[in-house]
Design an enzyme around this catalytic site. Sequence first.
Site, PDB file in Angstrom:
ATOM      1  N   THR A 108       0.825  -1.218   0.000  1.00 63.64           N
ATOM      2  CA  THR A 108       0.000   0.000   0.000  1.00 63.64           C
ATOM      3  C   THR A 108       0.855   1.261   0.000  1.00 63.64           C
ATOM      4  O   THR A 108       0.599   2.188  -0.785  1.00 63.64           O
ATOM      5  CB  THR A 108      -0.931   0.008   1.229  1.00 63.64           C
ATOM      6  OG1 THR A 108      -1.679  -1.207   1.227  1.00 63.64           O
ATOM      7  CG2 THR A 108      -1.875   1.185   1.196  1.00 63.64           C
ATOM      8  N   ARG A 109       1.871   1.317   0.839  1.00 57.69           N
ATOM      9  CA  ARG A 109       2.715   2.522   0.906  1.00 57.69           C
ATOM     10  C   ARG A 109       3.558   2.701  -0.347  1.00 57.69           C
ATOM     11  O   ARG A 109       4.083   3.770  -0.607  1.00 57.69           O
ATOM     12  CB  ARG A 109       3.603   2.484   2.151  1.00 57.69           C
ATOM     13  CG  ARG A 109       2.808   2.704   3.431  1.00 57.69           C
ATOM     14  CD  ARG A 109       3.691   2.563   4.623  1.00 57.69           C
ATOM     15  NE  ARG A 109       3.992   1.133   4.767  1.00 57.69           N
ATOM     16  CZ  ARG A 109       4.645   0.589   5.769  1.00 57.69           C
ATOM     17  NH1 ARG A 109       5.111   1.346   6.728  1.00 57.69           N
ATOM     18  NH2 ARG A 109       4.846  -0.698   5.846  1.00 57.69           N
ATOM     19  N   MET A 110       3.679   1.662  -1.133  1.00 59.34           N
ATOM     20  CA  MET A 110       4.423   1.750  -2.386  1.00 59.34           C
ATOM     21  C   MET A 110       3.510   2.163  -3.546  1.00 59.34           C
ATOM     22  O   MET A 110       3.974   2.285  -4.674  1.00 59.34           O
ATOM     23  CB  MET A 110       5.088   0.405  -2.694  1.00 59.34           C
ATOM     24  CG  MET A 110       6.127  -0.001  -1.665  1.00 59.34           C
ATOM     25  SD  MET A 110       6.749  -1.677  -1.932  1.00 59.34           S
ATOM     26  CE  MET A 110       7.754  -1.440  -3.386  1.00 59.34           C
ATOM     27  N   ASN A 111       2.222   2.336  -3.258  1.00 59.17           N
ATOM     28  CA  ASN A 111       1.236   2.707  -4.291  1.00 59.17           C
ATOM     29  C   ASN A 111       1.233   1.728  -5.464  1.00 59.17           C
ATOM     30  O   ASN A 111       1.282   2.129  -6.631  1.00 59.17           O
ATOM     31  CB  ASN A 111       1.453   4.132  -4.790  1.00 59.17           C
ATOM     32  CG  ASN A 111       1.063   5.153  -3.760  1.00 59.17           C
ATOM     33  OD1 ASN A 111       0.130   4.939  -2.983  1.00 59.17           O
ATOM     34  ND2 ASN A 111       1.767   6.270  -3.732  1.00 59.17           N
TER      35      ASN A 111
END
Length: 90
Positions: free
Chosen positions: A20-23
């Site tokens: 998620t934080r890496m999109n």
Amino acid sequence: MNNFVSNSTDILILAAGKGTRMNIDIPKVLVKLKDKPMVAHLLDSIKTVTDRKPFVIVSANNQEEIKEALADFDCKYVIVRHRSCSKDVI
């Protein structure tokens, strides 16, 4: 094979992350480096030090995608039902 890993050592790969934080829309261990998933590079390295099957810890949500991507590797899978508890498997 070398003696870096003893015959009683188990290898655990935490692969339950969503990225998620890496999109990204794929599990982060499947992000490609040099045309193959980064976890595949790790599994290639593991094969050079032991014949033991590594345990790949996956989430219930990403297990099929990861198993498919790692079909050429001889792994055991541990499925965690709650994404926040992969560290508790250990």
